[in-house]
Design an enzyme around this catalytic site. Structure first.
Site, PDB file in Angstrom:
ATOM      1  N   LYS A   1       0.918  -1.327  -0.181  1.00 15.55           N
ATOM      2  CA  LYS A   1       0.133   0.092  -0.034  1.00 15.55           C
ATOM      3  C   LYS A   1       0.861   1.332   0.124  1.00 15.55           C
ATOM      4  CE  LYS A   1      -3.711   2.373   2.636  1.00 15.55           C
ATOM      5  NZ  LYS A   1      -4.698   2.183   3.551  1.00 15.55           N
TER       6      LYS A   1
ATOM      7  N   ASP B   1     -12.530   5.465  10.428  1.00 15.84           N
ATOM      8  CA  ASP B   1     -12.993   5.840   9.001  1.00 15.84           C
ATOM      9  C   ASP B   1     -13.688   4.799   8.463  1.00 15.84           C
ATOM     10  OD1 ASP B   1     -13.078   7.244   6.660  1.00 15.84           O
ATOM     11  OD2 ASP B   1     -11.437   6.430   5.716  1.00 15.84           O
TER      12      ASP B   1
HETATM   13  N1  LIG Z   1      -4.182  -6.309   2.184  1.00 11.05           N
HETATM   14  C1  LIG Z   1      -4.862  -6.048   0.983  1.00 11.05           C
HETATM   15  N2  LIG Z   1      -4.853  -7.161   0.149  1.00 11.05           N
HETATM   16  C2  LIG Z   1      -5.590  -6.911  -0.910  1.00 11.05           C
HETATM   17  N3  LIG Z   1      -6.248  -5.840  -1.243  1.00 11.05           N
HETATM   18  C3  LIG Z   1      -5.930  -4.646  -0.500  1.00 11.05           C
HETATM   19  C4  LIG Z   1      -5.420  -4.892   0.616  1.00 11.05           C
HETATM   20  N4  LIG Z   1      -5.517  -3.585   1.219  1.00 11.05           N
HETATM   21  C5  LIG Z   1      -6.086  -2.809   0.230  1.00 11.05           C
HETATM   22  N5  LIG Z   1      -6.614  -3.447  -0.816  1.00 11.05           N
HETATM   23  C6  LIG Z   1      -7.343  -2.943  -1.853  1.00 11.05           C
HETATM   24  O1  LIG Z   1      -7.023  -1.500  -2.079  1.00 11.05           O
HETATM   25  C7  LIG Z   1      -8.292  -0.628  -1.742  1.00 11.05           C
HETATM   26  C8  LIG Z   1      -7.882   0.626  -1.050  1.00 11.05           C
HETATM   27  O2  LIG Z   1      -7.178   0.162   0.076  1.00 11.05           O
HETATM   28  P1  LIG Z   1      -7.443   1.173   1.476  1.00 11.05           P
HETATM   29  O3  LIG Z   1      -6.576   0.738   2.663  1.00 11.05           O
HETATM   30  O4  LIG Z   1      -8.842   1.054   1.811  1.00 11.05           O
HETATM   31  O5  LIG Z   1      -6.761   2.610   1.074  1.00 11.05           O
HETATM   32  P2  LIG Z   1      -7.691   4.087   0.933  1.00 11.05           P
HETATM   33  O6  LIG Z   1      -7.223   4.809   1.939  1.00 11.05           O
HETATM   34  O7  LIG Z   1      -6.986   4.619  -0.396  1.00 11.05           O
HETATM   35  O8  LIG Z   1      -9.047   3.804   0.778  1.00 11.05           O
HETATM   36  C9  LIG Z   1      -9.136  -1.480  -0.829  1.00 11.05           C
HETATM   37  O9  LIG Z   1     -10.367  -0.990  -1.371  1.00 11.05           O
HETATM   38  C10 LIG Z   1      -8.743  -2.753  -1.589  1.00 11.05           C
HETATM   39  O10 LIG Z   1      -9.576  -3.034  -2.888  1.00 11.05           O
END
Ligand SMILES: Nc1ncnc2c1ncn2[C@@H]1O[C@H](COP(=O)(O)OP(=O)(O)O)[C@@H](O)[C@H]1O
Ligand SMILES: [Mg+2]
Length: 293
Positions: A124, A231
């Protein structure tokens, strides 16, 4: 080409001198918005003309931006910050091969990657500043309040660090959230999860069970890890193929002794309950009592 793929490509191609230059500029970002070429050359002990040559190439690779006035200097681009972080994660054997986008959120880009040994992990990349400054300041207490030009990279590092801490606090209590693996700068590596965000499921067959599990996870975070997501919404809840849920996206977590803890928990619960509203009636007060006691 996306910023992260410029970085992923650069990680494979850059020379040691290039990294010395990028790291030198990174170390001085607090002091200089653009680092003068003389300082780059002196600090790296790379001859002025050679340094200039590397700097030009790094600029061409979109890793540096250049100013000619009032003095000649360079600063890192977002792709360069990504490059330095990915390089560290590769050097520490956390990831081996950078992969494809998994999700583009409002404040991050998430990619898959291969760890040495072949396991898939999620990477991420925090990208604050994509939404407006005011929005970030409203949502996050830690944004610089006195600066006209907030340092988005620094804020992204803070967000990644905070999310890493939250995942580490949650990790001992079972499958509430992705498992933390490592962090470099604004990039957090965590366990890969399958499934999709709850909002994508218009019809869930075992509604009651899913809702109960979400509440149990919020409760576990509250009572054991002693934190509140702050959040939470159907965008940050993943329903896995095994029908179990996980809560993601924790950089805005607060501790339960935070002055606004109760109202933020209430807001989290309301966001979740609203999603189930038409099909399942559960009062926010009842859910709040369940989580807190
Ligand atoms: N550990 C993970 N494994 C697979 N997909 C992930 C994971 N973490 C996030 N994602 C994907 O990335 C997207 C954005 O992640 P998120 O943590 O919600 O960040 P943001 O703050 O940008 O919303 C999620 O909606 C999901 O689809
Ligand atoms: Mg999210």
């Amino acid at each position: 080409m996306s910023t992260a793929s410029i970085a992923a490509k650069a990680v494979l191609k850059l020379e040691p001198e290039d990294y010395r230059i990028l790291e030198t500029i990174e170390n001085q970002t607090q002091k200089y918005q653009y680092l003068p070429i003389e300082i780059i050359s002196n600090t790296t002990s790379i001859h002025f003309q050679t340094a200039k040559h590397h700097l030009k190439l790094l600029q061409k690779k979109k890793l540096l931006s250049y100013q000619s006035q009032p003095y000649e200097g360079y600063r890192l681009t977002t792709a360069a910050h990504d490059t330095l972080a990915l390089k560290e994660l590769v050097d520490k054997n956390i990831i081996e091969k950078f992969g494809k986008p998994l999700g583009v959120g409002k404040e991050s880009d998430v990619y898959d990657a291969l760890a040495p040994g072949g396991a898939q992990v999620a990477v991420k990349i925090h990208r604050l500043g994509r939404t407006s400054f005011r929005e970030v300041r409203r949502k996050r207490g830690y944004t610089a309040q006195h600066s006209d030009t907030p340092n988005w990279h620094k804020q992204s590092v803070v967000a990644a660090r905070k999310e890493h801490i939250a995942l580490k606090l949650l990790a001992p209590y079972g499958m509430v959230a992705p498992g933390p693996i490592a962090r470099s700068r604004h990039i957090l590596v965590m366990s890969m999860i399958e499934g999709a965000e709850l909002y994508r499921y218009p019809a869930i067959s075992n509604l009651k069970v899913v809702m109960r599990e979400i509440l149990d996870n919020i409760r576990l975070a509250y009572q054991r890890a002693k934190i509140i997501h702050a959040d939470l919404s159907p965008y940050n809840i993943i329903l896995q193929p095994n029908q179990h849920i996980l809560i993601i996206d924790w950089p805005q977590y607060i501790r339960i002794d935070h002055p606004n803890a109760k109202s933020l928990l209430e807001r989290d619960l309301k966001n979740v309950l609203d999603f189930f509203k038409r099909r399942q009636k559960l009062a926010v007060e009842k859910a709040l009592a369940y989580v807190m006691t």
